[in-house]
Design a protein around this motif. Structure first.
Motif, PDB file in Angstrom:
ATOM      1  N   PRO A  81       5.885  -1.254  63.271  1.00 37.85           N
ATOM      2  CA  PRO A  81       6.316   0.097  63.625  1.00 37.85           C
ATOM      3  C   PRO A  81       6.490   0.966  62.375  1.00 37.85           C
ATOM      4  O   PRO A  81       7.015   0.517  61.367  1.00 37.85           O
ATOM      5  CB  PRO A  81       7.632  -0.118  64.354  1.00 37.85           C
ATOM      6  N   LYS A  82       6.043   2.185  62.474  1.00 38.16           N
ATOM      7  CA  LYS A  82       6.181   3.109  61.345  1.00 38.16           C
ATOM      8  C   LYS A  82       7.626   3.606  61.301  1.00 38.16           C
ATOM      9  O   LYS A  82       8.252   3.812  62.340  1.00 38.16           O
ATOM     10  CB  LYS A  82       5.218   4.268  61.510  1.00 38.16           C
ATOM     11  N   PRO A  83       8.150   3.798  60.093  1.00 36.86           N
ATOM     12  CA  PRO A  83       9.537   4.263  59.999  1.00 36.86           C
ATOM     13  C   PRO A  83       9.667   5.708  60.477  1.00 36.86           C
ATOM     14  O   PRO A  83       8.738   6.506  60.372  1.00 36.86           O
ATOM     15  CB  PRO A  83       9.852   4.144  58.506  1.00 36.86           C
ATOM     16  N   ALA A  84      10.826   6.001  61.005  1.00 40.46           N
ATOM     17  CA  ALA A  84      11.122   7.367  61.431  1.00 40.46           C
ATOM     18  C   ALA A  84      11.580   8.165  60.212  1.00 40.46           C
ATOM     19  O   ALA A  84      11.960   7.599  59.189  1.00 40.46           O
ATOM     20  CB  ALA A  84      12.215   7.352  62.488  1.00 40.46           C
ATOM     21  N   THR A  85      11.537   9.467  60.312  1.00 43.37           N
ATOM     22  CA  THR A  85      12.026  10.308  59.216  1.00 43.37           C
ATOM     23  C   THR A  85      13.191  11.138  59.718  1.00 43.37           C
ATOM     24  O   THR A  85      13.212  11.596  60.874  1.00 43.37           O
ATOM     25  CB  THR A  85      10.919  11.246  58.692  1.00 43.37           C
ATOM     26  N   ILE A  86      14.170  11.303  58.847  1.00 41.81           N
ATOM     27  CA  ILE A  86      15.323  12.151  59.158  1.00 41.81           C
ATOM     28  C   ILE A  86      15.540  13.092  57.991  1.00 41.81           C
ATOM     29  O   ILE A  86      15.091  12.844  56.870  1.00 41.81           O
ATOM     30  CB  ILE A  86      16.600  11.330  59.434  1.00 41.81           C
ATOM     31  N   THR A  87      16.249  14.166  58.239  1.00 44.53           N
ATOM     32  CA  THR A  87      16.577  15.140  57.203  1.00 44.53           C
ATOM     33  C   THR A  87      18.054  14.987  56.851  1.00 44.53           C
ATOM     34  O   THR A  87      18.912  14.890  57.736  1.00 44.53           O
ATOM     35  CB  THR A  87      16.314  16.573  57.696  1.00 44.53           C
ATOM     36  N   VAL A  88      18.349  14.963  55.560  1.00 44.61           N
ATOM     37  CA  VAL A  88      19.729  14.802  55.099  1.00 44.61           C
ATOM     38  C   VAL A  88      20.453  16.136  55.299  1.00 44.61           C
ATOM     39  O   VAL A  88      19.986  17.189  54.864  1.00 44.61           O
ATOM     40  CB  VAL A  88      19.763  14.391  53.605  1.00 44.61           C
ATOM     41  N   HIS A  89      21.609  16.080  55.970  1.00 44.02           N
ATOM     42  CA  HIS A  89      22.442  17.250  56.231  1.00 44.02           C
ATOM     43  C   HIS A  89      23.470  17.407  55.116  1.00 44.02           C
ATOM     44  O   HIS A  89      23.740  16.461  54.379  1.00 44.02           O
ATOM     45  CB  HIS A  89      23.130  17.128  57.597  1.00 44.02           C
ATOM     46  N   PRO A  90      24.079  18.573  54.990  1.00 44.61           N
ATOM     47  CA  PRO A  90      25.066  18.781  53.926  1.00 44.61           C
ATOM     48  C   PRO A  90      26.228  17.806  54.029  1.00 44.61           C
ATOM     49  O   PRO A  90      26.788  17.585  55.101  1.00 44.61           O
ATOM     50  CB  PRO A  90      25.563  20.216  54.144  1.00 44.61           C
ATOM     51  N   GLY A  91      26.589  17.177  52.911  1.00 45.24           N
ATOM     52  CA  GLY A  91      27.721  16.263  52.825  1.00 45.24           C
ATOM     53  C   GLY A  91      27.452  14.881  53.415  1.00 45.24           C
ATOM     54  O   GLY A  91      28.350  14.037  53.478  1.00 45.24           O
ATOM     55  N   SER A 150      17.514   4.751  43.942  1.00 47.00           N
ATOM     56  CA  SER A 150      18.288   3.761  43.187  1.00 47.00           C
ATOM     57  C   SER A 150      19.753   4.159  43.097  1.00 47.00           C
ATOM     58  O   SER A 150      20.619   3.329  42.891  1.00 47.00           O
ATOM     59  CB  SER A 150      17.703   3.591  41.781  1.00 47.00           C
ATOM     60  N   ASP A 151      20.047   5.443  43.272  1.00 45.96           N
ATOM     61  CA  ASP A 151      21.421   5.926  43.179  1.00 45.96           C
ATOM     62  C   ASP A 151      21.687   6.820  44.388  1.00 45.96           C
ATOM     63  O   ASP A 151      20.906   7.734  44.687  1.00 45.96           O
ATOM     64  CB  ASP A 151      21.598   6.705  41.874  1.00 45.96           C
ATOM     65  N   ALA A 152      22.799   6.567  45.069  1.00 46.99           N
ATOM     66  CA  ALA A 152      23.116   7.359  46.260  1.00 46.99           C
ATOM     67  C   ALA A 152      23.387   8.806  45.899  1.00 46.99           C
ATOM     68  O   ALA A 152      23.276   9.697  46.737  1.00 46.99           O
ATOM     69  CB  ALA A 152      24.319   6.760  46.978  1.00 46.99           C
ATOM     70  N   GLY A 153      23.718   9.105  44.648  1.00 48.26           N
ATOM     71  CA  GLY A 153      23.949  10.475  44.214  1.00 48.26           C
ATOM     72  C   GLY A 153      22.670  11.295  44.156  1.00 48.26           C
ATOM     73  O   GLY A 153      22.721  12.517  44.004  1.00 48.26           O
ATOM     74  N   GLU A 154      21.518  10.647  44.244  1.00 49.97           N
ATOM     75  CA  GLU A 154      20.241  11.366  44.229  1.00 49.97           C
ATOM     76  C   GLU A 154      19.973  12.093  45.542  1.00 49.97           C
ATOM     77  O   GLU A 154      19.093  12.937  45.603  1.00 49.97           O
ATOM     78  CB  GLU A 154      19.092  10.390  43.967  1.00 49.97           C
ATOM     79  N   LEU A 155      20.731  11.766  46.583  1.00 46.58           N
ATOM     80  CA  LEU A 155      20.515  12.403  47.882  1.00 46.58           C
ATOM     81  C   LEU A 155      20.896  13.874  47.813  1.00 46.58           C
ATOM     82  O   LEU A 155      21.972  14.237  47.349  1.00 46.58           O
ATOM     83  CB  LEU A 155      21.379  11.715  48.952  1.00 46.58           C
ATOM     84  N   GLN A 156      20.011  14.697  48.289  1.00 42.13           N
ATOM     85  CA  GLN A 156      20.287  16.131  48.318  1.00 42.13           C
ATOM     86  C   GLN A 156      20.023  16.659  49.715  1.00 42.13           C
ATOM     87  O   GLN A 156      19.205  16.109  50.459  1.00 42.13           O
ATOM     88  CB  GLN A 156      19.395  16.854  47.310  1.00 42.13           C
ATOM     89  N   MET A 157      20.712  17.730  50.039  1.00 48.26           N
ATOM     90  CA  MET A 157      20.578  18.337  51.353  1.00 48.26           C
ATOM     91  C   MET A 157      19.121  18.765  51.583  1.00 48.26           C
ATOM     92  O   MET A 157      18.466  19.279  50.691  1.00 48.26           O
ATOM     93  CB  MET A 157      21.493  19.561  51.441  1.00 48.26           C
TER      94      MET A 157
END
Length: 121
Positions: free
Chosen positions: A65-75, A105-112
């Motif tokens: 199965p192909k992975p689903a994609t989601i969009t990161v929301h603020p916070g 590699s770092d969770a801080g790389e996540l951006q809205m």
């Protein structure tokens, strides 16, 4: 003229040779070499049967199965995303799966607004 007898005796070569034992009752007796040949042959036949009739793997182009994609929301954190995607599973392993799938590699790389690929569970 008389002949003199010397005390030298000829060696009996027949006594030194090992007598050949032949089965007297008509049964077949195997030598050690014969037993080894039979054992190796049986093992080769068993191995050949395993290779011929054993489990096989067929390579295909389908990778599951192909992975689903989601969009990161603020916070939103990776931990929250993992809990939302796999509510009944282990959140730690889901976080690891998402990070590996996206090269994070770092969770801080996540951006809205970032699109993340998440595995389907």
């Amino acid at each position: 003229m008389s002949t003199a007898q010397l005390g030298i005796a000829r060696p009996d070569t027949r006594a030194a040779a090992r007598p050949v034992r032949r089965p007297t009752d008509g049964t077949l007796r195997l030598t050690r070499r014969g037993r080894v040949v039979i054992l190796v042959s049986a093992l080769l036949i068993a191995f050949g049967g395993f290779v011929a009739f054993g489990p096989s793997v067929i390579a295909t182009d389908e990778s599951g199965p192909k992975p689903a994609t989601i969009t990161v929301h603020p916070g939103e954190t990776l931990w929250e995303i993992a809990g939302r995607v796999n509510p009944d599973g282990d959140v730690r392993s889901t976080v690891d799966d998402i990070a590996e799938l996206n090269g994070v590699s770092d969770a801080g790389e996540l951006q809205m607004g970032t699109e993340l690929a998440v595995p389907r569970y």
